[in-house]
Write an enzyme that holds these catalytic residues in place. Sequence first.
Site, mmCIF file in Angstrom:
data_model
loop_
_atom_site.group_PDB
_atom_site.id
_atom_site.type_symbol
_atom_site.label_atom_id
_atom_site.label_comp_id
_atom_site.label_asym_id
_atom_site.label_seq_id
_atom_site.Cartn_x
_atom_site.Cartn_y
_atom_site.Cartn_z
ATOM 1 N N ARG A 297 -2.902 -8.537 -20.723
ATOM 2 C CA ARG A 297 -3.799 -8.225 -21.850
ATOM 3 C C ARG A 297 -3.183 -7.228 -22.825
ATOM 4 N NH1 ARG A 297 -6.628 -3.664 -21.439
ATOM 5 N NH2 ARG A 297 -8.473 -4.333 -22.560
ATOM 6 N N ASP B 182 -9.667 1.315 -25.200
ATOM 7 C CA ASP B 182 -9.915 1.174 -23.767
ATOM 8 C C ASP B 182 -10.044 2.529 -23.096
ATOM 9 O OD1 ASP B 182 -9.578 -1.522 -23.910
ATOM 10 O OD2 ASP B 182 -7.583 -1.560 -23.011
ATOM 11 N N PRO C 31 0.820 -1.221 0.000
ATOM 12 C CA PRO C 31 0.000 0.000 0.000
ATOM 13 C C PRO C 31 0.856 1.274 0.000
ATOM 14 C CG PRO C 31 -0.347 -1.286 2.037
ATOM 15 C CD PRO C 31 0.636 -2.040 1.193
ATOM 16 N N GLU D 2 1.562 -8.333 9.012
ATOM 17 C CA GLU D 2 1.564 -6.872 9.175
ATOM 18 C C GLU D 2 2.525 -6.182 8.210
ATOM 19 O OE1 GLU D 2 -0.860 -5.570 11.053
ATOM 20 O OE2 GLU D 2 -1.296 -7.717 11.222
HETATM 21 C C1 4H6 Z 1 3.187 -4.914 2.130
HETATM 22 C C2 4H6 Z 1 3.156 -4.297 3.349
HETATM 23 C C3 4H6 Z 1 -0.940 -4.168 -1.521
HETATM 24 C C4 4H6 Z 1 2.073 -5.649 1.694
HETATM 25 C C5 4H6 Z 1 2.037 -4.436 4.156
HETATM 26 C C6 4H6 Z 1 -0.713 -5.039 -0.489
HETATM 27 C C7 4H6 Z 1 -2.790 -3.262 -0.327
HETATM 28 C C8 4H6 Z 1 -1.992 -3.270 -1.450
HETATM 29 C C9 4H6 Z 1 0.959 -5.800 2.487
HETATM 30 C C10 4H6 Z 1 0.931 -5.178 3.742
HETATM 31 C C11 4H6 Z 1 -1.541 -4.992 0.636
HETATM 32 C C12 4H6 Z 1 -2.261 -2.314 -2.577
HETATM 33 C C13 4H6 Z 1 -0.444 -6.594 5.150
HETATM 34 C C14 4H6 Z 1 -0.492 -4.183 5.426
HETATM 35 C C15 4H6 Z 1 -1.812 -6.652 5.781
HETATM 36 C C16 4H6 Z 1 -1.828 -4.336 6.064
HETATM 37 C C17 4H6 Z 1 -0.207 -6.605 1.967
HETATM 38 N N1 4H6 Z 1 -2.557 -4.103 0.671
HETATM 39 N N2 4H6 Z 1 -0.201 -5.312 4.570
HETATM 40 N N3 4H6 Z 1 -3.045 -1.260 -2.347
HETATM 41 N N4 4H6 Z 1 -1.365 -5.798 1.741
HETATM 42 O O1 4H6 Z 1 -1.754 -2.512 -3.662
HETATM 43 O O2 4H6 Z 1 -1.965 -5.595 6.682
#
Ligand code: 4H6
Length: 239
Positions: free
Chosen positions: A150, A164, A86, A113
């Site tokens: 794709r 697209d 994220p 986490e």
């Molecule tokens: C890396 C670090 C990608 C990956 C933390 C992955 C959203 C996206 C993750 C985390 C993801 C996206 C683990 C943090 C679960 C929260 C895996 N979430 N998380 N937006 N989660 O591309 O707890």
Amino acid sequence: MKIDILSLFPEMFEGFVNTSIIKRAIDAHLVEVHIHDFREFSNNKHKKVDDYPYGGGQGMVLMCQPILDCLKSIVTSESLVILMSPQGRTLNQTYSQELSLEKHLIIICGHYEGFDERIRDYVDVELSIGDYVLTGGELASMVVCDSIIRLIEGSIKEESHEDDSFSSGLLEYPQYTRPFEYDGNTVPDVLMSGHHENIRKWRLKQSLLKTYRKRPDLLIKKELNEEEQKILQEIKEND
Ligand code: 4H6
């Protein structure tokens, strides 16, 4: 193109690689997709992949050793190493097009986490599919792969992604198929006319209208040609 995916949940990818356009692209050797369970690389006798965070706190953190040993077993000088997170750069159509030209992608998916920060030293791109949190990187990695595969030449009919939404910088015009009338709603006359130039103009106007109403932010970024500017002017005057 070759795509290697590192994940603790390889079974999540079964539907993805065995369905529709992605399956066809794999069968046609346009792309190879390999899923690696990095738990198999754990040096720990219990195949442990995570541990408590230094400094304390909630949850578990993925350790360097299993992920990085798995990565080192497949990485070459031609690989682009992607970490789904994220915190990453947000994917868009332009970036998908760039990624679709790469020879070898390695995509790391995490759970729990998060990761030991030192894993980032081995990553070229930290990538996000949008500003929301998922329980793991797997779904995000499939979104990335779907959008890239794709676009690989031969994967879908050549021209069909030029129209697209987003590739042109505009939303896609409305489409219709049979029947001509459904619940009293009919297909716009121009599409039945066979007049190709009028159809082209109508579609362009509808694209501009949809973009203006739903995603005006896209119009700020896009450079409009003279015809598009004129049509947009008309739209604004009549709205
Ligand atoms: C890396 C670090 C990608 C990956 C933390 C992955 C959203 C996206 C993750 C985390 C993801 C996206 C683990 C943090 C679960 C929260 C895996 N979430 N998380 N937006 N989660 O591309 O707890």
